[in-house]
Design a protein around this motif. Structure first.
Motif, PDB file in Angstrom:
ATOM      1  N   ASP A  99      46.631 -92.776  43.354  1.00  0.00           N
ATOM      2  CA  ASP A  99      46.065 -91.479  43.697  1.00  0.00           C
ATOM      3  C   ASP A  99      44.552 -91.528  43.521  1.00  0.00           C
ATOM      4  OD1 ASP A  99      45.229 -88.839  43.836  1.00  0.00           O
ATOM      5  OD2 ASP A  99      46.846 -88.049  42.604  1.00  0.00           O
ATOM      6  N   ALA A 100      43.826 -91.277  44.600  1.00  0.00           N
ATOM      7  CA  ALA A 100      42.364 -91.333  44.532  1.00  0.00           C
ATOM      8  C   ALA A 100      41.800 -90.274  43.592  1.00  0.00           C
ATOM      9  CB  ALA A 100      41.767 -91.164  45.930  1.00  0.00           C
ATOM     10  N   TYR A 101      42.461 -89.116  43.509  1.00  0.00           N
ATOM     11  CA  TYR A 101      42.007 -88.096  42.563  1.00  0.00           C
ATOM     12  C   TYR A 101      42.102 -88.625  41.130  1.00  0.00           C
ATOM     13  CZ  TYR A 101      41.710 -84.303  45.994  1.00  0.00           C
ATOM     14  OH  TYR A 101      41.344 -83.503  47.042  1.00  0.00           O
ATOM     15  N   ALA A 102      43.171 -89.336  40.832  1.00  0.00           N
ATOM     16  CA  ALA A 102      43.329 -89.896  39.488  1.00  0.00           C
ATOM     17  C   ALA A 102      42.218 -90.884  39.182  1.00  0.00           C
ATOM     18  CB  ALA A 102      44.694 -90.570  39.361  1.00  0.00           C
ATOM     19  N   VAL A 103      41.873 -91.728  40.143  1.00  0.00           N
ATOM     20  CA  VAL A 103      40.808 -92.704  39.920  1.00  0.00           C
ATOM     21  C   VAL A 103      39.482 -91.989  39.648  1.00  0.00           C
ATOM     22  CG1 VAL A 103      39.435 -94.521  41.022  1.00  0.00           C
ATOM     23  CG2 VAL A 103      41.935 -94.542  41.196  1.00  0.00           C
ATOM     24  N   ALA A 104      39.224 -90.918  40.395  1.00  0.00           N
ATOM     25  CA  ALA A 104      38.007 -90.141  40.138  1.00  0.00           C
ATOM     26  C   ALA A 104      38.044 -89.515  38.749  1.00  0.00           C
ATOM     27  CB  ALA A 104      37.853 -89.060  41.205  1.00  0.00           C
ATOM     28  N   ALA A 105      39.212 -88.989  38.354  1.00  0.00           N
ATOM     29  CA  ALA A 105      39.347 -88.385  37.024  1.00  0.00           C
ATOM     30  C   ALA A 105      39.148 -89.422  35.931  1.00  0.00           C
ATOM     31  CB  ALA A 105      40.732 -87.743  36.887  1.00  0.00           C
ATOM     32  N   ILE A 106      39.674 -90.616  36.131  1.00  0.00           N
ATOM     33  CA  ILE A 106      39.508 -91.672  35.132  1.00  0.00           C
ATOM     34  C   ILE A 106      38.027 -91.988  34.940  1.00  0.00           C
ATOM     35  CG2 ILE A 106      39.933 -94.119  34.637  1.00  0.00           C
ATOM     36  CD1 ILE A 106      42.640 -93.711  36.172  1.00  0.00           C
TER      37      ILE A 106
END
Length: 214
Positions: A99-106
């Motif tokens: 999930d690209a959103y997860a990568v941004a959140a990380i």
């Protein structure tokens, strides 16, 4: 992402702060609206799930487990587990998510905690997680189809010499006979997501495959 979440210490793991949402459904709807899509996966990245909380707590209480090791945080979500490993002196931490959103959140969460976590959108489950010496995963056995992919991956990682540790709050598809319990925690969770305020969560180590007779 910053507009819809708030940087807060993680309950039960206050050493780590994450960008977390207070309303799961509202965030989910906002994400779908922003993307112009319906039926997106839930925003796993915006919450500290019980399995990851348990693994992060175990890592922080046993820093020697990760110090100096290369670490893979699998299905990393918010990055909580990888951040805990980095705080304990891991040589490097790689976080894998689809999930690209997860990568941004990380990325946001690692920066907020003053550590480096190399996160990327990637599906590693056909490989063995090399070169990680330690593979950590929080709450990955919640669906049958995912469990059928995760277990072989974890077994391949172990077969090449990696230590494999997972956290699980009693999901249906964890093959308990393949794991050895390391710790059990009563983890505070969001009742809207788990239908309870506390979730008994076990940290497991993947047990070696017994040798074949003959």
């Amino acid at each position: 992402m910053r507009d819809e979440t708030r940087l807060s210490p993680v309950p039960f793991v206050p050493e780590v702060s994450l960008q977390m949402a207070e309303d799961a459904i509202a965030l989910w709807e906002t994400t779908e609206s922003a993307r112009g899509e319906v039926g997106l996966p839930p925003p796993f990245w915006a919450f500290a799930w019980a399995g990851g909380v348990a693994v992060a707590r175990y890592v922080l209480d046993h820093p020697g487990l990760v110090a100096g090791r290369t670490v893979l945080d699998l299905a990393a979500g918010s990055g909580l587990v990888g951040i805990a490993a980095a705080l304990c002196g891991a040589a490097s931490v790689r976080a894998a998510e689809i999930d690209a959103y997860a990568v941004a959140a990380i990325g946001l969460n690692a920066e907020a905690n003053g550590v480096r976590v190399d996160a990327a959108v990637e599906d590693l489950l056909d490989g063995d997680g090399a070169p990680a010496e330690l593979v950590l995963a929080g709450d990955v056995f919640y669906e049958r189809a995912m469990a059928e992919r995760f277990l072989p991956f974890l077994e391949r990682a172990q077969a090449r010499g990696a230590l494999v540790i997972v956290g699980d709050p009693g999901r249906a598809y964890l093959p308990r006979g393949r794991f050895t319990a390391l710790a059990v925690y009563e983890v505070p969770v969001i009742a809207d997501l788990e239908d309870t305020a506390l979730k008994s969560t076990t940290v497991w180590q993947l047990a070696p495959v017994p040798p074949q007779a003959g």
